[in-house]
Design an enzyme around this catalytic site. Structure first.
Site, PDB file in Angstrom:
ATOM      1  N   GLY A 160       6.139  -3.943   1.137  1.00  0.00           N
ATOM      2  CA  GLY A 160       7.270  -3.035   1.244  1.00  0.00           C
ATOM      3  C   GLY A 160       7.261  -2.111   2.448  1.00  0.00           C
ATOM      4  O   GLY A 160       8.279  -1.476   2.733  1.00  0.00           O
ATOM      5  N   ASP A 161       6.132  -2.035   3.157  1.00  0.00           N
ATOM      6  CA  ASP A 161       6.049  -1.158   4.335  1.00  0.00           C
ATOM      7  C   ASP A 161       5.010  -1.730   5.294  1.00  0.00           C
ATOM      8  O   ASP A 161       4.133  -1.022   5.785  1.00  0.00           O
ATOM      9  CB  ASP A 161       5.675   0.255   3.898  1.00  0.00           C
ATOM     10  CG  ASP A 161       5.983   1.309   4.956  1.00  0.00           C
ATOM     11  OD1 ASP A 161       6.838   1.049   5.827  1.00  0.00           O
ATOM     12  OD2 ASP A 161       5.380   2.397   4.914  1.00  0.00           O
ATOM     13  N   LEU A 162       5.124  -3.003   5.576  1.00  0.00           N
ATOM     14  CA  LEU A 162       4.077  -3.741   6.296  1.00  0.00           C
ATOM     15  C   LEU A 162       4.311  -3.633   7.801  1.00  0.00           C
ATOM     16  O   LEU A 162       4.914  -4.507   8.412  1.00  0.00           O
ATOM     17  CB  LEU A 162       4.079  -5.205   5.857  1.00  0.00           C
ATOM     18  CG  LEU A 162       2.790  -5.974   6.161  1.00  0.00           C
ATOM     19  CD1 LEU A 162       1.669  -5.542   5.239  1.00  0.00           C
ATOM     20  CD2 LEU A 162       3.024  -7.470   6.040  1.00  0.00           C
ATOM     21  N   ASN A 166      -0.083   0.096   8.994  1.00  0.00           N
ATOM     22  CA  ASN A 166      -0.504  -0.175   7.620  1.00  0.00           C
ATOM     23  C   ASN A 166      -1.284  -1.478   7.473  1.00  0.00           C
ATOM     24  O   ASN A 166      -1.572  -1.905   6.353  1.00  0.00           O
ATOM     25  CB  ASN A 166       0.711  -0.197   6.680  1.00  0.00           C
ATOM     26  CG  ASN A 166       1.104   1.198   6.224  1.00  0.00           C
ATOM     27  OD1 ASN A 166       0.344   2.146   6.361  1.00  0.00           O
ATOM     28  ND2 ASN A 166       2.300   1.324   5.677  1.00  0.00           N
TER      29      ASN A 166
END
Length: 284
Positions: A160-162, A166
């Site tokens: 979801g936030d790659l 991250n």
């Protein structure tokens, strides 16, 4: 803040605590092992921690221990950075590393999914149910997002936030993801964040104000990334571009709905416009 956790796991602090909007973090050492204590402070972060456990260290940092909602995680100590790679002429390789991390996270685990994962349809509601009022590329993206979500293809657990900050260098363990959201849906969504980063991640020198440091907004960069990511992710180029358009427009809507101006919505909208053009479409 961390005294009980330090005593419980026999850990020694290595640095000062880090407090974010969703977690309290402390780098520690447990014997010879570098680790990170993560105390989630809201429900989103707690549910993200459930995914970290579900992935069991395959594609993501390993959960070494848990007490309540608090996790003891392995800590990245490798010297390499995807942000630096992208800015220093190795963007293709950085994109491939991000795709490899996504592919590993998306792989079947042979066990039930954690409870409480948010369907991608609900995650996209700000765009699909409210984005039309912004018109232009956002309205076009809202229509494309509704069509993508209706297909319900390739349903997996999603990070979801790659993005570049991250997925970190864990030395012998390779490149691993941290800080997931708590989503389930079409795997195409996880590749969208690649296309607006690392430009979103340096408020000290914004990409649009420092074009010599920009990556995502460089002329021709999105087309090159689309070719690299489509191959590494095993996706059709046009389908990938539709997810890039949808994800960047969703991010822009979050900022616009919050009344935010400047760097973040500008980069999102710039990427969305180029993705739309690469699809051979134009905003109404």
């Amino acid at each position: 803040m961390f005294e009980e956790d330090l005593a419980r796991w026999g850990a020694v602090p290595e640095g000062e605590p880090i407090v974010t909007h969703g977690s309290r973090l402390l780098a520690v050492r447990c014997g010879d092992l570098p680790a990170m204590i993560k105390q989630p402070v809201n429900e989103d972060e707690k549910l993200g921690c459930l995914l970290m456990q579900h992935w069991t260290g395959e594609g993501a940092a390993m959960v070494l221990a848990q007490h309540g909602d608090t996790l003891l995680l392995e800590r990245a100590t490798g010297p390499l950075s995807l942000v630096a790679m992208s800015r220093e002429g190795q963007d293709d390789e950085a994109c491939r590393i991000l795709c490899d991390a996504a592919n590993r996270l998306h792989a079947p685990r042979g066990r039930p999914l954690p409870d409480g994962l948010l369907p991608l349809e609900r995650w996209f509601a700000p765009l699909t149910e409210g984005g039309d009022r912004y018109g232009g590329v956002v309205a076009q993206a809202a229509a494309i997002a509704r069509a993508l979500l209706a297909e319900r293809r390739d349903i997996v657990t999603l990070h979801g936030d790659l993005h570049h900050n991250n997925v970190l260098d864990f030395g012998p363990r390779g490149w691993l993801a941290i800080d997931p959201r708590h989503l389930v849906g079409d795997r195409g969504y996880d590749f969208g964040s690649i296309f607006t980063n690392p430009d979103m991640g340096f408020p000290d020198a914004p990409a649009l104000a420092a074009p010599d440091r920009a990556v995502a907004t460089q002329p021709g960069r999105l087309a090159r990334r689309a070719a690299v990511v489509a191959e590494a992710a095993g996706m059709e180029r046009d389908r990938l571009l539709r997810w890039v358009l949808a994800s960047s427009a969703l991010s822009a809507v979050w900022s616009l709905d919050d009344g935010e101006e400047g760097e973040h919505p500008a980069i999102d909208l710039a990427v969305a416009e180029v993705a739309l053009a690469e699809l051979g479409l134009s905003a109404p």
